[in-house]
Design a protein around this motif. Structure first.
Motif, short mmCIF file in Angstrom:
data_model
loop_
_atom_site.label_atom_id
_atom_site.label_comp_id
_atom_site.label_asym_id
_atom_site.label_seq_id
_atom_site.Cartn_x
_atom_site.Cartn_y
_atom_site.Cartn_z
N ALA A 1 15.38 0.28 2.56
CA ALA A 1 14.54 0.95 3.56
C ALA A 1 14.04 2.29 3.02
O ALA A 1 12.87 2.64 3.21
CB ALA A 1 15.33 1.16 4.85
N ARG A 2 14.92 3.02 2.35
CA ARG A 2 14.51 4.30 1.77
C ARG A 2 13.32 4.09 0.83
O ARG A 2 12.33 4.80 0.89
CB ARG A 2 15.67 4.96 1.02
N ALA A 3 13.41 3.08 0.00
CA ALA A 3 12.33 2.80 -0.95
C ALA A 3 11.07 2.32 -0.23
O ALA A 3 9.96 2.74 -0.56
CB ALA A 3 12.78 1.76 -1.97
N ALA A 4 11.22 1.48 0.77
CA ALA A 4 10.06 0.91 1.46
C ALA A 4 9.31 1.95 2.29
O ALA A 4 8.09 1.90 2.39
CB ALA A 4 10.50 -0.24 2.36
N PHE A 5 10.05 2.87 2.87
CA PHE A 5 9.42 3.84 3.77
C PHE A 5 9.13 5.19 3.11
O PHE A 5 8.63 6.10 3.76
CB PHE A 5 10.28 4.04 5.03
N ASP A 6 9.42 5.31 1.84
CA ASP A 6 9.13 6.54 1.11
C ASP A 6 7.63 6.62 0.88
O ASP A 6 7.06 5.85 0.12
CB ASP A 6 9.88 6.55 -0.22
N MET A 7 6.98 7.56 1.53
CA MET A 7 5.52 7.66 1.45
C MET A 7 5.08 8.66 0.39
O MET A 7 3.89 8.89 0.22
CB MET A 7 4.94 8.01 2.81
N ARG A 8 6.03 9.26 -0.32
CA ARG A 8 5.63 10.16 -1.41
C ARG A 8 4.92 9.35 -2.48
O ARG A 8 5.29 8.23 -2.78
CB ARG A 8 6.86 10.83 -2.02
N GLY A 9 3.92 9.89 -3.04
CA GLY A 9 3.21 9.22 -4.12
C GLY A 9 2.11 8.30 -3.63
O GLY A 9 1.34 7.78 -4.42
N GLN A 10 2.04 8.07 -2.31
CA GLN A 10 0.95 7.25 -1.80
C GLN A 10 -0.26 8.13 -1.57
O GLN A 10 -0.15 9.25 -1.08
CB GLN A 10 1.35 6.59 -0.48
N ASP A 11 -1.38 7.63 -1.94
CA ASP A 11 -2.63 8.39 -1.75
C ASP A 11 -3.07 8.23 -0.31
O ASP A 11 -3.48 7.16 0.12
CB ASP A 11 -3.70 7.86 -2.71
N GLY A 12 -2.97 9.33 0.45
CA GLY A 12 -3.32 9.32 1.86
C GLY A 12 -4.76 8.92 2.11
O GLY A 12 -5.08 8.30 3.12
N ALA A 13 -5.65 9.29 1.23
CA ALA A 13 -7.07 8.97 1.42
C ALA A 13 -7.29 7.46 1.30
O ALA A 13 -8.16 6.91 1.96
CB ALA A 13 -7.92 9.72 0.41
N ARG A 14 -6.50 6.82 0.43
CA ARG A 14 -6.69 5.38 0.21
C ARG A 14 -5.93 4.55 1.23
O ARG A 14 -6.25 3.38 1.42
CB ARG A 14 -6.24 5.00 -1.19
#
Length: 153
Positions: free
Chosen positions: A29-42
């Motif tokens: 779950a930690r890995a799946a819900f970790d939103m760091r590194g995701q490009d918010g614009a995309r």
């Protein structure tokens, strides 16, 4: 081995298995819900919101479950008395996922959320069973004390 000892051994084994499964799922779950590194614009805003909401629900569910399991393990290890585990060992109510939010998640993430709900449901059944057995044992003990007090025992 008495029936009580056998039941206690089985309960301990179930708690240990649930604990291991929950730890593994918490890491996933930690890995799946970790939103760091995701490009918010995309990322689509609705997907990010759903990921955030269901991530919070899922991690809270898993942390509540881990806390309950740790209390059970402490009881089996002799670190908590029956009275202590009865007083503070109750499993918190579960907040199920929101179907609208789930629809915005990827299939793998949905499966992870569903698995956390299944694990929690297993623990809820075990908790209800333990509380029922505890209540029955307390009732029998009270009946015995009353019988002794009135000389009918």
């Amino acid at each position: 081995m008495t029936t009580v000892q056998s039941a206690q051994r089985i309960r301990r084994q179930v708690v240990e298995e649930l604990y291991e499964e929950t730890l593994l799922l918490a890491d996933e779950a930690r890995a799946a819900f970790d939103m760091r590194g995701q490009d918010g614009a995309r990322s689509e805003a609705a997907s990010r919101i759903a990921l955030s909401i269901e991530g919070l629900r899922t991690t809270t569910r898993l942390m509540n479950l881990l806390a309950w399991l740790l209390n059970q393990r402490a009881f089996f290890a002799g670190e908590l008395s029956e009275a202590q585990v009865r007083r503070c060992g109750s499993l918190a109510g579960n907040r199920p996922s929101d179907p609208a939010q789930m629809a915005a998640l990827q299939l793998g993430t949905r499966a992870l959320v569903r698995e956390s709900e299944r694990l929690y449901a297993r623990a809820e059944r075990l908790d209800r069973q333990l509380r029922r057995e505890d209540a029955n044992g307390q009732a029998r003990a009270l009946q015995g004390r009353l019988a002794n007090a009135f000389g009918t025992g």
